[in-house]
Design a protein around this motif. Structure first.
Motif, short mmCIF file in Angstrom:
data_model
loop_
_atom_site.label_atom_id
_atom_site.label_comp_id
_atom_site.label_asym_id
_atom_site.label_seq_id
_atom_site.Cartn_x
_atom_site.Cartn_y
_atom_site.Cartn_z
N LYS A 135 2.69 -3.96 5.01
CA LYS A 135 4.14 -4.75 4.86
C LYS A 135 3.92 -6.08 4.11
CE LYS A 135 7.65 -4.50 7.80
NZ LYS A 135 8.32 -4.28 8.57
N ALA A 138 1.87 -6.19 1.12
CA ALA A 138 2.83 -6.23 -0.71
C ALA A 138 3.59 -7.48 -0.45
CB ALA A 138 3.58 -5.00 0.10
N LEU A 174 6.10 -1.12 -0.56
CA LEU A 174 5.96 -1.21 0.59
C LEU A 174 5.95 0.11 0.59
CD1 LEU A 174 4.13 -0.41 3.32
CD2 LEU A 174 6.28 -1.99 4.53
N GLU A 212 2.05 -0.48 -2.23
CA GLU A 212 1.42 -0.72 -0.88
C GLU A 212 1.11 -0.02 0.24
OE1 GLU A 212 -2.43 -2.54 0.70
OE2 GLU A 212 -1.18 -3.10 -0.67
N PRO A 253 9.64 -5.25 0.96
CA PRO A 253 8.72 -5.69 2.57
C PRO A 253 9.17 -7.70 1.99
CG PRO A 253 7.24 -6.33 0.49
CD PRO A 253 8.46 -5.00 -0.47
#
Length: 166
Positions: free
Chosen positions: A55, A58, A65, A98, A133
Protein backbone atom coordinates in the motif's frame (compact mmCIF):
# COMPACT_ATOMS: atom_id res chain seq x y z
CA UNK A 1 -14.25 27.59 -23.73
CA UNK A 2 -18.04 27.44 -23.41
CA UNK A 3 -20.12 26.42 -20.42
CA UNK A 4 -20.89 23.02 -22.02
CA UNK A 5 -17.19 22.31 -22.41
CA UNK A 6 -16.47 23.29 -18.82
CA UNK A 7 -19.40 21.17 -17.62
CA UNK A 8 -18.20 18.21 -19.67
CA UNK A 9 -14.69 18.59 -18.27
CA UNK A 10 -16.10 18.67 -14.77
CA UNK A 11 -18.03 15.47 -15.34
CA UNK A 12 -14.92 13.73 -16.62
CA UNK A 13 -12.88 14.99 -13.68
CA UNK A 14 -15.24 13.50 -11.11
CA UNK A 15 -15.79 10.12 -12.80
CA UNK A 16 -14.93 7.48 -10.15
CA UNK A 17 -12.81 5.22 -12.34
CA UNK A 18 -11.34 5.56 -15.79
CA UNK A 19 -10.60 2.22 -17.37
CA UNK A 20 -7.26 1.88 -19.08
CA UNK A 21 -6.87 0.18 -22.41
CA UNK A 22 -6.31 -3.51 -21.71
CA UNK A 23 -3.13 -5.03 -23.07
CA UNK A 24 -3.54 -7.11 -26.22
CA UNK A 25 -2.76 -10.62 -25.03
CA UNK A 26 -1.01 -12.85 -27.56
CA UNK A 27 -2.00 -16.07 -25.79
CA UNK A 28 -5.45 -16.99 -27.06
CA UNK A 29 -6.06 -19.85 -24.64
CA UNK A 30 -4.99 -20.95 -21.20
CA UNK A 31 -3.10 -23.88 -22.74
CA UNK A 32 -0.49 -21.31 -23.84
CA UNK A 33 0.42 -20.53 -20.23
CA UNK A 34 3.79 -21.62 -18.89
CA UNK A 35 3.57 -25.03 -17.21
CA UNK A 36 3.54 -25.94 -14.44
CA UNK A 37 1.38 -23.05 -13.35
CA UNK A 38 2.90 -20.81 -10.66
CA UNK A 39 2.37 -21.28 -6.94
CA UNK A 40 1.96 -17.56 -6.17
CA UNK A 41 1.09 -17.57 -2.47
CA UNK A 42 3.74 -17.63 0.25
CA UNK A 43 2.15 -19.62 3.08
CA UNK A 44 4.66 -18.27 5.62
CA UNK A 45 4.43 -14.58 4.68
CA UNK A 46 3.32 -11.91 7.12
CA UNK A 47 0.21 -10.78 5.25
CA UNK A 48 -0.38 -7.64 7.32
CA UNK A 49 3.19 -6.45 6.80
CA UNK A 50 3.16 -7.31 3.08
CA UNK A 51 -0.13 -5.49 2.44
CA UNK A 52 1.01 -2.41 4.38
CA UNK A 53 4.28 -2.29 2.43
CA UNK A 54 2.51 -2.74 -0.92
CA UNK A 55 0.00 0.00 0.00
CA UNK A 56 2.86 2.39 0.82
CA UNK A 57 4.58 1.60 -2.51
CA UNK A 58 1.31 2.07 -4.43
CA UNK A 59 0.67 5.41 -2.75
CA UNK A 60 4.22 6.61 -3.46
CA UNK A 61 4.04 5.52 -7.12
CA UNK A 62 0.48 6.74 -7.81
CA UNK A 63 -0.79 3.22 -8.59
CA UNK A 64 -3.75 1.16 -7.47
CA UNK A 65 -3.19 -1.51 -4.85
CA UNK A 66 -4.33 -5.00 -5.86
CA UNK A 67 -4.62 -7.55 -3.08
CA UNK A 68 -4.81 -11.06 -4.54
CA UNK A 69 -6.36 -13.39 -1.94
CA UNK A 70 -6.04 -17.08 -2.72
CA UNK A 71 -4.26 -20.36 -2.14
CA UNK A 72 -1.83 -22.55 -4.04
CA UNK A 73 -4.40 -25.39 -3.87
CA UNK A 74 -6.80 -23.35 -6.04
CA UNK A 75 -6.61 -24.03 -9.82
CA UNK A 76 -8.26 -20.68 -10.65
CA UNK A 77 -5.68 -18.83 -8.52
CA UNK A 78 -2.85 -20.60 -10.31
CA UNK A 79 -4.34 -19.87 -13.75
CA UNK A 80 -4.68 -16.19 -12.82
CA UNK A 81 -1.03 -16.18 -11.69
CA UNK A 82 -0.07 -17.73 -15.03
CA UNK A 83 -1.90 -14.95 -16.90
CA UNK A 84 -0.24 -12.35 -14.65
CA UNK A 85 3.12 -13.80 -15.79
CA UNK A 86 2.40 -13.24 -19.50
CA UNK A 87 4.78 -10.45 -20.66
CA UNK A 88 2.06 -8.04 -21.84
CA UNK A 89 -0.06 -8.55 -18.71
CA UNK A 90 2.97 -8.32 -16.41
CA UNK A 91 3.95 -4.98 -18.01
CA UNK A 92 0.37 -3.70 -17.66
CA UNK A 93 0.25 -4.69 -13.99
CA UNK A 94 3.63 -3.07 -13.29
CA UNK A 95 2.41 0.17 -14.90
CA UNK A 96 -0.91 0.40 -13.08
CA UNK A 97 -0.90 -1.74 -9.93
CA UNK A 98 1.13 -2.67 -6.91
CA UNK A 99 0.15 -6.34 -6.54
CA UNK A 100 0.43 -8.26 -3.29
CA UNK A 101 -0.53 -11.92 -2.90
CA UNK A 102 -2.04 -13.14 0.37
CA UNK A 103 -2.39 -16.82 1.24
CA UNK A 104 -5.80 -17.43 2.78
CA UNK A 105 -5.21 -21.13 3.48
CA UNK A 106 -8.44 -23.06 3.03
CA UNK A 107 -10.43 -19.88 3.69
CA UNK A 108 -9.22 -20.01 7.29
CA UNK A 109 -6.19 -17.72 7.29
CA UNK A 110 -5.52 -13.98 6.96
CA UNK A 111 -9.23 -13.16 6.98
CA UNK A 112 -8.40 -9.84 8.66
CA UNK A 113 -7.18 -8.51 5.30
CA UNK A 114 -10.61 -8.91 3.68
CA UNK A 115 -12.29 -7.87 6.94
CA UNK A 116 -10.45 -4.54 6.86
CA UNK A 117 -12.36 -3.73 3.66
CA UNK A 118 -15.75 -4.78 5.04
CA UNK A 119 -15.76 -8.31 3.64
CA UNK A 120 -17.09 -10.65 6.31
CA UNK A 121 -16.61 -13.88 4.41
CA UNK A 122 -14.78 -14.81 1.24
CA UNK A 123 -17.14 -16.53 -1.20
CA UNK A 124 -14.41 -17.93 -3.39
CA UNK A 125 -10.91 -17.43 -4.64
CA UNK A 126 -9.12 -15.82 -6.21
CA UNK A 127 -10.62 -12.72 -4.68
CA UNK A 128 -9.04 -9.53 -6.00
CA UNK A 129 -9.39 -6.36 -3.97
CA UNK A 130 -8.61 -3.18 -5.89
CA UNK A 131 -7.85 -0.39 -3.43
CA UNK A 132 -7.17 3.32 -3.71
CA UNK A 133 -4.03 3.49 -1.54
CA UNK A 134 -4.54 7.17 -0.71
CA UNK A 135 -7.97 6.68 0.86
CA UNK A 136 -7.68 2.94 1.64
CA UNK A 137 -11.07 2.57 -0.07
CA UNK A 138 -12.11 -0.60 -1.88
CA UNK A 139 -12.87 0.29 -5.51
CA UNK A 140 -14.30 -2.95 -6.85
CA UNK A 141 -16.85 -3.83 -4.17
CA UNK A 142 -19.38 -6.21 -5.67
CA UNK A 143 -16.81 -7.55 -8.15
CA UNK A 144 -14.36 -9.25 -5.79
CA UNK A 145 -15.06 -12.79 -6.96
CA UNK A 146 -15.41 -12.13 -10.69
CA UNK A 147 -12.28 -14.16 -11.45
CA UNK A 148 -13.09 -17.12 -9.20
CA UNK A 149 -13.75 -19.03 -12.42
CA UNK A 150 -10.52 -17.92 -14.12
CA UNK A 151 -9.83 -21.34 -15.61
CA UNK A 152 -12.90 -20.96 -17.82
CA UNK A 153 -11.94 -17.51 -19.10
CA UNK A 154 -9.55 -16.47 -21.84
CA UNK A 155 -6.32 -14.64 -21.05
CA UNK A 156 -7.76 -11.61 -22.87
CA UNK A 157 -10.93 -11.64 -20.75
CA UNK A 158 -8.80 -11.67 -17.60
CA UNK A 159 -6.69 -8.76 -18.90
CA UNK A 160 -9.86 -6.84 -19.82
CA UNK A 161 -11.16 -7.25 -16.25
CA UNK A 162 -7.91 -5.84 -14.84
CA UNK A 163 -8.08 -2.79 -17.10
CA UNK A 164 -11.45 -1.58 -15.84
CA UNK A 165 -10.12 -0.66 -12.39
CA UNK A 166 -7.25 1.69 -13.31
Amino acid sequence: MGFGTILALGVVAVAPLQAARAPKVAATSLEALRQPLPLPYDEKADADRDVAAAKARARAKGKRLMIDLGGNWCPDCRVLAGVFDLPEVKAFLQRHYEVVTVDIGRLNKNQQIAGHYGIDKLKGVPALLVVDPKTDRLLNDGHLFALADARHMTPQALADWLAQWV
